[in-house]
Design an enzyme around this catalytic site. Structure first.
Site, short mmCIF file in Angstrom:
data_model
loop_
_atom_site.label_atom_id
_atom_site.label_comp_id
_atom_site.label_asym_id
_atom_site.label_seq_id
_atom_site.Cartn_x
_atom_site.Cartn_y
_atom_site.Cartn_z
N PRO A 2 0.89 -1.17 0.06
CG PRO A 2 -0.98 -1.69 1.54
CD PRO A 2 0.58 -2.09 1.21
CD GLU A 3 2.78 2.91 -4.48
OE1 GLU A 3 2.43 4.34 -4.88
OE2 GLU A 3 2.99 2.01 -5.24
CE LYS A 58 5.22 3.98 0.43
NZ LYS A 58 6.06 3.05 -0.37
#
EC number: 3.2.2.23
Length: 293
Positions: A2-3, A58
């Protein structure tokens, strides 16, 4: 992994149910994720109120009463699910019916209002830490991170100065979390396409010899901001594991211009080229050699 848009989507989804809530009890169904869970994890969370939910790069940051912060990193495959309960006396948009737990539901927070917040992580590259509030920005995970790309500190002047002495590729520079925080492979590829800049271009060429921004730097900052904002609005990109906290998929992947489109026609009007894939520093890069220089 996930960014920034995926993590920001999760943060926004958690706010209606978790911010201001009291953690009645916590379950740690295994002793570790990427690293061991904090000592006395369940006991340290029981009865604590979540004062605020923030994000740095993040990482999700849940401010707890008593002067501590819970850091949560989704890792490669982590996701957060909210079940049960209600917000302000009615079901919230980020709730869905309580279901049976899965084998990868490793941490569960039971809230006083009846909702549960579950951290699911099949590959266990995620992490949960508890850190004193006054040490949060000096913690090794957060210390040294560059500015937030959607914040005021990220602009063409900053980017040009940061890249002026770099002789790596522009793509490699943008993936350096010390230069700018939260960008990953997907959104760097998409932003470079929008800015018309080749991922092979040397980073220092977006600055003058004196370190001032060129038009390239200005275009790139605009493209990065636009791509991230649009991705957040779309709930992020769901390629493998990302889900919003209500279980829904993000849909920004349906608007990709270059990422994961190797061999497909470029979507730029009058461009007759196809999207190419190259490998840079062990990662796939997607770009149009005609539109990006």
């Amino acid at each position: 992994m996930p960014e920034l848009p995926e993590v920001e989507t999760v943060r926004r989804g958690l706010i209606p149910v978790l911010q201001g809530a009291v953690i009645e009890s916590a379950e740690a169904r295994r002793p570790d994720l990427r690293w061991p869970l904090p000592d006395n994890f369940a006991e340290r969370l029981a009865g604590r109120r979540v004062e605020a939910i923030g994000r740095r790069a993040k990482y999700l940051l849940a401010d707890l009463d008593g002067g501590e912060v819970m850091i949560l990193h989704l890792g490669m495959s982590g996701s957060i699910r909210i079940e049960g309960g209600a917000v302000k006396g009615r079901p919230g948009r980020f709730h869905h019916p309580r279901g049976a737990g899965g084998p990868h539901d490793h941490v569960v927070l039971h809230l006083a209002g009846g909702a549960t917040v579950t951290f699911n992580d099949p590959r266990r590259f995620g992490a949960i830490l508890i850190v004193p509030y006054d040490q949060i920005m000096s913690h090794p995970l957060l210390a040294g991170l560059g500015p937030e790309p959607l914040g005021n500190g990220f602009n063409a002047e900053y980017l040009a100065r940061a890249c002026a002495r770099r002789h790596t590729s522009l793509k490699a520079a943008l993936l350096d979390q010390k230069l700018v925080a939260g960008l990953g492979n997907i959104y760097v590829c998409e932003a470079l396409f929008r800015a018309g800049l080749s991922p092979r271009r040397l980073a220092h060429t977006i600055a003058t010899a004196e370190g001032a921004p060129t038009r390239r730097a200005e275009r790139l900052v605009i493209a990065i901001r636009d791509v991230l904002r649009e991705a957040i609005h779309a709930g992020g990109s769901s390629l493998r594991d990302h889900r919003q906290v209500n279980g829904e998929l993000g849909y920004f992947q349906h608007t990709f211009k270059v990422y994961d489109r190797e061999g497909q026609p470029c979507q730029t009007l009058h461009c007759k080229d196809t999207i190419r894939r190259i490998v840079q520093n062990g990662r796939s890069t997607f770009y149009c050699p005609t539109c990006q220089r």
